[in-house]
Design an enzyme around this catalytic site. Structure first.
Site, PDB file in Angstrom:
ATOM      1  N   HIS A 119       0.818  -1.218   0.000  1.00 40.41           N
ATOM      2  CA  HIS A 119       0.000   0.000   0.000  1.00 40.41           C
ATOM      3  C   HIS A 119       0.847   1.262   0.000  1.00 40.41           C
ATOM      4  O   HIS A 119       0.382   2.332   0.377  1.00 40.41           O
ATOM      5  CB  HIS A 119      -0.952  -0.006   1.203  1.00 40.41           C
ATOM      6  CG  HIS A 119      -2.048  -1.014   1.038  1.00 40.41           C
ATOM      7  ND1 HIS A 119      -2.752  -1.522   2.104  1.00 40.41           N
ATOM      8  CD2 HIS A 119      -2.533  -1.652  -0.062  1.00 40.41           C
ATOM      9  CE1 HIS A 119      -3.652  -2.403   1.659  1.00 40.41           C
ATOM     10  NE2 HIS A 119      -3.529  -2.505   0.349  1.00 40.41           N
ATOM     11  N   CYS A 158       7.307  19.977 -13.033  1.00 43.60           N
ATOM     12  CA  CYS A 158       6.180  20.502 -13.825  1.00 43.60           C
ATOM     13  C   CYS A 158       5.265  21.425 -13.034  1.00 43.60           C
ATOM     14  O   CYS A 158       4.270  21.924 -13.563  1.00 43.60           O
ATOM     15  CB  CYS A 158       5.333  19.343 -14.373  1.00 43.60           C
ATOM     16  SG  CYS A 158       4.254  18.604 -13.125  1.00 43.60           S
TER      17      CYS A 158
END
Ligand code: BV8
Ligand code: ZN
Length: 254
Positions: A119, A158
């Protein structure tokens, strides 16, 4: 604690063991389990609601603040005797695979190597837009001290928002980790579940797969779980107490 002789001999004779852990193995380190009620800012939410991409997109500061608060608590916590017993067990078993649902790094800090995190982890965030890993500082996120809302950092590549490196509800598990966990489960002779409610799928399928493949399935948990009808040995107790005692009973010469 008393242990059944056939459990102890199964452990001693096992060539390949899978240890499968959940939040219960970190509970005695002071880390609330997933089912524990959320506190503070988040008490009006259920974990399942916050641990989703939708929640992050809707309230990025609320969700990022929650994960940084959790990461701060992990950084201030220490591994407990359950984590250390699992390290000791790995030295006794020819091939032991540790699969954890936990997103903390307490297994690693106790000395476990090659931990499979099905997870994800609190310590490996990435850009939500381009996937670029984001390097967290080594310092605890003290701005999370007051458990407050925190704006996620921006990706240096970005400019997109950085997201926690965990698997949210509705997201696929990391393929390589899942494949390794499944392969180990399908080939083990003993599968030891420690501190998990076994409610979250597909991870919770692993003990059932082990039982189907005729492995000896063992559970360590102080409370009843969804696995009770599947396990061959149910060790009812706290992991931090039961695990060291189980090893001492199996290998008394230690
Ligand atoms: C997916 C990271 C598919 C995030 C986590 C309806 C039915 C069945 C399934 C579903 C359904 N609706 C939706 C689903 C799927 C869903 C799911 O299973 N939901 C559950 C709630 C029913 N699963 C998913 O969404 C998974 N992805 O299915 O994708 C898909 C298919 C196609 C296309 C796209 C997608 C992703 C699931 C991963 C979610 N992320 N964690 C974060 O941490 O914030 S899950 C999270 O909860 C934990 O990681 C852990 O895995 C899980 C369960 O927690 P536990 O570790 O078991 O802890 P818990 O609190 O539950 O229990 C603690 C236990 O410890 C208790 O038993 C307690 O008794 C015991 N304990 C306490 N103290 C001690 C102790 N034991 C020992 N010693 C102690 N001292
Ligand atoms: Zn980016």
């Amino acid at each position: 604690m008393e242990f059944a002789e056939d459990l102890l001999s199964a452990l001693r004779e096992a060539e390949r063991v899978v240890v499968f852990t959940g939040a219960g193995v970190s509970a005695e380190s002071g880390i609330p389990t997933f089912r524990d009620a959320l506190t503070g800012l988040w008490e009006q939410y259920k974990a399942e609601e916050l641990a989703t991409e939708e929640a992050f997109l809707r309230e990025p500061d609320l969700v990022w603040g929650w994960y940084e608060w959790r990461r701060l608590r992990v950084m201030r916590a220490n591994p407990n005797p359950a984590h250390r017993a699992i390290v000791a067990l790995a030295r006794r078993i020819p091939k032991m695979t540790l699969v954890t649902q936990n997103v903390d790094d307490l297994h690693e800090r106790a000395g476990s190597a090659d931990v499979i995190h099905v997870h994800g982890s609190l310590f490996h965030p990435r850009c939500h837009a381009c996937g670029q890993p984001f390097a967290l500082g080594d310092e605890p996120p003290v701005e999370a001290e007051g458990a407050r809302w925190l704006a996620p950092p921006r990706c240096r590549q970005c400019g997109g928002p950085v997201r926690p490196g965990v698997v949210w509800f509705g997201e696929l598990l990391p393929e390589d980790q899942w494949d390794r966990a499944t392969e180990a489960t399908e080939n083990c002779s003993l599968f030891l579940c420690v501190g998990t409610s076994s409610l979250v799928y597909p991870a919770a399928q692993l003990p059932h797969t082990a039982a189907y493949r005729q492995a000896t399935v063992v559970q360590v948990n102080p409370h009843p779980t969804a696995l009770d009808k599947v396990v061959r040995h149910n060790v009812v107790g706290l992991a931090g107490e039961a695990m060291p005692q189980l090893l001492a009973a199996a290998w008394p010469e230690d």
